[in-house]
Enzyme design. Structure first.
Site, PDB file in Angstrom:
ATOM      1  N   ASP A   1      25.510  12.919   2.626  1.00  0.00           N
ATOM      2  CA  ASP A   1      26.140  11.937   3.512  1.00  0.00           C
ATOM      3  C   ASP A   1      27.230  12.511   4.410  1.00  0.00           C
ATOM      4  OD1 ASP A   1      26.847   9.618   4.696  1.00  0.00           O
ATOM      5  OD2 ASP A   1      27.741   8.680   2.949  1.00  0.00           O
TER       6      ASP A   1
ATOM      7  N   GLU B   1      34.237  10.244   9.714  1.00  0.00           N
ATOM      8  CA  GLU B   1      34.524   9.524   8.470  1.00  0.00           C
ATOM      9  C   GLU B   1      35.006  10.461   7.363  1.00  0.00           C
ATOM     10  OE1 GLU B   1      31.029   7.564   7.027  1.00  0.00           O
ATOM     11  OE2 GLU B   1      31.921   7.015   5.111  1.00  0.00           O
TER      12      GLU B   1
ATOM     13  N   GLU C   1      22.154   1.060  -0.178  1.00  0.00           N
ATOM     14  CA  GLU C   1      23.495   0.496  -0.296  1.00  0.00           C
ATOM     15  C   GLU C   1      23.473  -1.025  -0.182  1.00  0.00           C
ATOM     16  OE1 GLU C   1      25.755   2.750   2.652  1.00  0.00           O
ATOM     17  OE2 GLU C   1      26.282   4.179   1.082  1.00  0.00           O
TER      18      GLU C   1
END
Ligand code: BDP
Length: 709
Positions: A380, A408, A307
C-alpha cells in the site's frame, strides 16, 4: 516637509515597483511564463511572431489561447493571429489532412492518436514552426511542448521533434468526498465545489485542466474510490457534466468511482448481484443516463470487496463477473471499467500475497474494456516497496499502474519527497514476465495517480509537491522518462533557469525520497505509521482488531531479529514473481539492502555488505535520513534571495517541520527497536530525545485526510 513628502512618495513608488500586486504563491504552478531576456528573447521573438490555426477545433482553440498567453508573458508580445503563413516567424497548428501540410511529410504512424511533430519548416517562402498532429489533442500537447522549450530557454530554430504518449490513458484519481473533504488529501478541500454546481463554473477548474494538459494527463476520476452512490443520481450528474465541460477543451475526460451496491442504494433493487438481470438492466440504463449528460464520459473506477466496500464477492461472484457486468453497460458508449486490484481480507496469512492470489487466476476473463488497476507495490503506497508481482503476470488483461501522488505515507504535504525517483524505480523494475527482460513499464495499458490537488493556493499543499503532480504526468506520458530530467524541467519552470538554482535543487530533490525511506522505514521495512491517520511513527502498535493492521505484523521484530520472511521458509510470497526474480529475492545476499527486511527475517547481528551488523545499519540509516534533511535545509537556506520570498519562506518552514519530524521518526523507532532487540546503541550514537513511553503516548485525533465513516 516637502522634502519628507517627496522622499516618502519615492519610497512608495520604489515599493510598488518591487512588489507585484499579488505575491508569488505557487498558484501558477510550472506555467509561470517568466519573461525571457537577451539573445534568446530576440531569437524567440523572430520565431514566435504570428500564430496560424489551420485546423480549428475546441482543443486547437485552447492551444492557441495558451500559446498567446505563454508567449505574450515570456516575450512581452503575444503572436499576431494570421489566416495563413505570410511572413517569417509564424507558428502553424495543423492537423493531418490540412492543405497546409500538403508539401510536408509527416509520419502519421509515429504521431498516433495524441502525439505531435514540431518542425522548423519553410512555407510559402517563409520560415515557420509547424506543430502537426492527428487532431486537436496533439496540437495542444505540441503547443505545451513548445512553450516548455521556451520556458527552459532553449532555442526554437531547427526543430525536428516527434513525441507521442506511450499509454492511452493517463489519469488522476481524486479521492474527493461529496462533502468536499478529501481522503488522504493534504492540500485543502476538494476542487469540486459541489454546492455551487452545476451553474457555477469555477475558473480554477480551467487552470486545473490546463495544468493537466501541459503534462499530458487526459482523464480524471472525480470522486473517492470509497464510493458514495449519490454521485450517480441525476442532480449530481448535472454537476459532473459542468466539470466535464470545463475539462473537455483541455483533452480531459471524466470518470466516476462507482459504488457496487448502487442498484440497491439508489436504484431500489433488492440486490446488486452482477448476474441478476435486473441489476444488469439497471446499470445499462444508468450508463445511458450518464452518457446523455456527459457524451464523452470515460467510465467507472471500482474498489470492490476491499476494506469494507461492497462487491461481487458479496454474491459469491468473482471480480471478473462484477467488472464485466459494468463493462457490458459501458461498451455501447465506448466506456471503460477500471477495476482495482487493491484487496485484502482478514486472516490472509500474508497481506502482500492477496492481490496476486485473487487476480492472477482471473487473467483472460476480463472484457476488453476492463483495465485492472494495480498499486505499484504489493501492499500500500509505502515509502518503498518492491514492485507488485501482478505486473507481467496477467498478459491477457489490460493492466494499469496506480501510484499515489498525494503523500499519505511520506510525511503528508510538509515533507519534501520527490516521487519521480520512486516511480522510475518501479517502472524500470524487471518483471521478466511475460517475456525475459520485460520491465513493469512494458506491461502497462495505463497509469493512474492518486491526486494531490486541492484548494490551497499552491494546489498541492506545498511548493515541492507540485513536482509530484508534474512528474506523474510526464512519466505517464513516457514511462521510460528520467526522473532527473523531469525534475530539472520542473525546477527550471517553477523556480528559474539560473544554474545555481538548478544545480542546487535538482540533487536535493533526487535524494529526498531516499531520505524519507531512511528516517521512516529503512532496509525494506513498511507500515510503521500511526493508526488510521498514518501520521508519524508507531511501530509498537499491536492491539488492532486485524493482525494486518498492526505495524508489528509487518516488521516482526523480536530478540532474534527483524523482518518478514517471505521466502519458502515463511509466507513464500517470493513464489509469486517470475522464477529468476524469485530466486534473487529469496537470496538474502542478493536481494539488496533496500528490500532486505521486506523478504527476510534477519538476525540483528547479521553482517551486511557495508560491514555493519543489521542493527548498526538500521541505526545508521535512521541517522542518515535525518542528516540528509539537515543538508536539504542548508541547501535551501543558501538560495534565499534567489527565489521569490513567499515561496522560499514556505518551503523553508516546511523543511524545518520535516527535520523535526524526521528526528521524531528516528528517535521513536530507535527507542522501540532497541527495546525489542536489546541491542546497545553503537558508540557515538545520539540516544533518542525521550523514553519510548513518551512517543507511545502521542495522539493525533485531528490529523488531516482521514477516511469519513
Ligand atoms: C489506503 C488508504 C485508504 C484508501 C486505500 C485505497 O489509507 O484511505 O482507501 O488505500 O487505495 O492507502 O483504497
Amino acid at each position: 516637509m516637502t522634502k519628507a513628502f517627496l522622499s516618502l512618495g519615492a519610497a512608495l513608488l520604489a515599493l510598488s515597483a518591487a512588489a507585484p500586486a499579488q505575491a508569488e504563491d505557487g498558484y501558477r504552478l510550472w506555467l509561470r511564463y517568466e519573461p525571457v531576456s537577451g539573445a534568446v528573447r530576440s531569437e524567440n521573438r523572430r520565431t514566435a511572431a504570428a500564430l496560424v490555426v489551420a485546423s480549428p477545433s475546441p482543443l486547437a482553440r485552447s492551444a492557441h489561447d495558451e500559446l498567446r498567453r505563454g508567449i505574450g508573458q515570456m516575450l512581452g508580445r503575444a503572436p499576431a493571429d494570421r489566416a495563413t503563413v505570410d511572413r517569417d516567424g509564424a507558428i502553424l497548428l495543423a492537423a493531418l489532412g490540412s492543405p497546409m501540410l500538403a508539401r510536408t511529410s509527416i509520419d502519421a504512424a509515429r504521431l498516433g492518436a495524441e502525439g505531435y511533430a514540431i518542425r522548423s519548416v519553410r512555407l510559402n517562402g517563409h520560415a515557420a514552426t509547424l506543430i502537426a498532429a492527428r487532431d486537436g489533442r496533439g496540437l495542444l500537447y505540441g503547443s505545451f511542448a513548445l512553450l516548455r522549450r521556451m520556458q527552459m530557454r532553449q532555442p526554437l530554430g531547427k526543430l525536428d521533434i516527434v513525441d507521442a504518449p506511450r499509454l492511452p490513458l493517463r489519469m488522476l484519481d481524486h479521492w474527493d468526498n461529496l462533502d468536499r473533504s478529501v481522503e488522504r488529501g493534504y492540500a485543502g478541500q476538494s476542487l469540486w465545489d459541489w454546492q455551487r454546481l452545476p451553474l457555477w463554473r469555477d475558473p480554477r477548474i480551467d487552470d486545473y485542466a490546463r495544468a493537466n494538459a501541459s503534462v499530458g494527463i487526459n482523464a480524471a476520476v472525480l470522486n473517492n474510490v470509497n464510493g458514495n452512490a449519490d454521485i450517480l443520481t441525476a442532480p449530481w450528474l448535472a454537476k459532473v457534466a459542468t466539470i466535464a465541460g470545463q475539462l473537455r477543451p483541455w483533452g480531459m475526460r471524466v470518470f466516476l468511482s462507482a459504488r457496487f451496491s448502487a442498484p440497491r442504494e439508489i436504484g431500489g433493487l433488492p440486490t446488486a448481484d452482477p448476474l441478476d438481470p435486473r441489476v444488469r438492466a439497471w446499470w445499462k440504463a444508468k450508463a445511458d443516463e450518464i452518457y446523455a449528460a456527459v457524451p464523452d464520459f470515460g467510465g467507472f473506477l471500482v474498489k470492490a470487496n476491499s476494506e469494507g466496500q461492497p462487491g461481487p464477492q458479496d454474491y459469491h461472484r468473482t471480480h471478473a463477473d462484477g467488472a464485466n457486468m459494468l463493462a457490458e453497460a459501458l461498451a455501447p458508449h465506448g466506456g471503460t471499467v477500471i477495476w482495482r486490484a487493491f484487496v485484502y481480507a482478514p486472516d490472509n496469512g500474508d497481506r502482500a500475497k492477496q492481490a496476486f492470489a485473487e487476480f492472477q487466476p482471473l487473467d483472460g476473463r476480463f472484457a476488453r474494456n476492463v483495465i485492472v488497476q494495480v498499486k505499484n507495490g504489493p501492499i500500500d503506497f509505502q515509502p518503498r516497496e518492491p514492485f507488485s508481482p501482478l505486473f507481467g503476470a496477467m498478459p491477457r488483461s489490460r493492466v494499469a499502474l496506480e501510484v499515489q501522488v498525494t503523500k499519505e505515507y511520506l510525511g503528508f504535504a510538509t515533507h519534501l519527497a520527490y516521487l519521480g525517483t520512486m516511480w522510475e524505480e518501479v517502472l524500470r523494475s524487471r518483471t521478466d514476465r511475460p517475456v525475459a527482460g520485460a520491465r513493469v513499464a512494458d506491461t502497462l495499458a495505463a497509469m493512474a495517480g492518486v491526486a494531490n490537488a486541492g484548494t490551497d493556493r499552491n494546489w498541492s499543499g506545498s511548493q515541492f509537491d507540485q513536482a509530484n503532480w508534474y512528474a506523474f504526468g510526464r512519466l505517464a506520458w513516457n514511462p521510460d522518462g528520467s526522473a532527473r530530467s523531469i525534475a530539472e524541467e520542473w525546477v527550471r519552470m517553477t523556480w528559474g533557469n539560473d544554474p545555481r538554482l538548478v544545480d542546487a535543487i535538482v540533487p536535493m530533490m533526487m535524494g529526498s525520497r531516499q531520505a524519507v525511506v531512511d528516517y521512516m522505514t529503512p532496509l525494506g521495512l513498511a507500515h510503521l505509521m500511526g493508526t488510521s491517520h498514518h501520521y508519524g511513527p508507531a511501530p509498537w502498535v499491536a492491539d488492532l482488531a486485524r493482525p494486518d493492521w498492526n505495524p508489528v505484523y509487518y516488521h516482526r521484530a523480536g530478540r532474534d531479529g527483524i523482518g518478514f520472511d517471505r521466502t519458502a521458509t515463511g509466507s513464500n510470497a517470493v513464489a509469486q514473481y517470475a522464477p529468476e526474480v524469485a530466486r534473487r529475492l529469496a537470496d538474502r545476499a542478493a536481494v539488496g539492502d533496500d528490500a532486505l527486511l521486506w523478504f527476510h527475517h534477519v538476525p540483528w547481528t547479521w553482517r551486511l555488505d557495508t560491514g555493519r551488523t543489521l542493527w548498526a545499519e538500521l541505526v545508521h540509516r535512521y541517522d542518515r535520513g535525518v542528516a540528509t534533511v539537515v543538508r536539504m535545509r542548508a541547501t535551501w537556506d543558501g538560495l534565499r534571495g534567489r527565489v521569490d520570498p513567499h515561496r522560499h519562506a514556505e518551503a523553508a518552514a516546511f523543511l524545518a517541520i520535516q527535520e523535526q519530524e524526521a528526528r521524531w521518526w528516528r528517535d521513536a523507532c530507535l527507542a522501540y527497536f532497541q527495546s525489542v532487540s536489546g541491542q546497545p546503541l553503537p558508540a557515538g550514537t545520539r540516544p533518542p530525545a525521550h523514553p519510548l513511553a513518551w512517543y507511545e503516548a502521542l495522539r493525533f485525533p485531528y490529523a488531516p485526510g482521514q477516511p469519513r465513516p
